[in-house]
Scaffold this active site. Sequence first.
Site, PDB file in Angstrom:
ATOM      1  N   GLY A  45       0.793  -1.137  -0.176  1.00  0.00           N
ATOM      2  CA  GLY A  45      -0.072   0.107  -0.014  1.00  0.00           C
ATOM      3  C   GLY A  45       0.847   1.303   0.092  1.00  0.00           C
ATOM      4  O   GLY A  45       1.902   1.263   0.489  1.00  0.00           O
ATOM      5  N   VAL A  52       3.310   1.068   2.867  1.00  0.00           N
ATOM      6  CA  VAL A  52       3.048  -0.024   3.937  1.00  0.00           C
ATOM      7  C   VAL A  52       3.778  -1.176   3.078  1.00  0.00           C
ATOM      8  O   VAL A  52       3.513  -1.257   2.021  1.00  0.00           O
ATOM      9  CB  VAL A  52       1.435  -0.329   4.113  1.00  0.00           C
ATOM     10  N   ASP A 173     -10.296  11.209   9.492  1.00  0.00           N
ATOM     11  CA  ASP A 173      -9.897  10.678   8.279  1.00  0.00           C
ATOM     12  C   ASP A 173     -10.549   9.408   8.046  1.00  0.00           C
ATOM     13  O   ASP A 173     -10.091   8.624   7.357  1.00  0.00           O
ATOM     14  CB  ASP A 173      -8.684  10.835   8.025  1.00  0.00           C
TER      15      ASP A 173
END
Length: 262
Positions: A45, A52, A173
């Site tokens: 990611g 990630v 978020d």
Amino acid sequence: MDFGSIILPSDLECLLSDETAEPHALPLALLEEITNGFSDEQQIGKGESAVVYKGNLENRIVAVKKLSNTYYMFEQEFHQEVECLMMVKHKNIIRFLGYCSDTQGSVEEHNGKLVMSEVWHRLLCFEYHPKGSLYEYITDKSRGLRWRDRYQIIRGICQGLHYLHQKNIVHLDLNPTNILLDHNWVPKITDFGKSRHFVQMQDNDIIKITGMPGYLAPESYSRIGVTYQHSYQLDIYSLGAIIIEILTGEMGYHDVDEVRII
């Protein structure tokens, strides 16, 4: 468990297997080893401020979040995320295993001279969920998700968010990319880089809000910031948008001027 100066992958695996264990400071060398030097092949990611990687242990897998080398832009996010993650432990919140805050010297050439510079490493380590994020499952009429699974996902997100708010933490978020799913479709709220802890704030404190379009409350676009008292309502708006998308497979209703809690 003895976490001395040398921590091996087997130690991290023991930490992962012990549900009662607290997060630990982890050495950079360990995280480099399990991600094969943060190789592209291990990348799972990528976001605005971090990449990630999959970290391979002997029998288990973890996720390692590495903040951008332009650390000074995201240092506050790192500290906020670690602080919030150290405070929470819930079945619908991603399990936090540890962090790394490391500084190394590096000799580089600059204008024909060798100079010493500092390289900062900021990393976080989490449990790994191979299903990925909710985002991958809620387009095209939620891609055939059974209603019982959709209900479980919605219920879990609500429980996780309620837990955060009880801890005086606002996520700020919340969107489908920041909700991971385990093998039983249990949702795990993640990515606390923009989160805030209420106790640190006063009524007149202003928070600059940024987030993913479609999940960010419309009034956030017309303000420089919001007070912390209003900020938890922004999470509720994001939650509503996610619920609509889980149920319909489409982005939520946008023609609203403000969030109202009834």
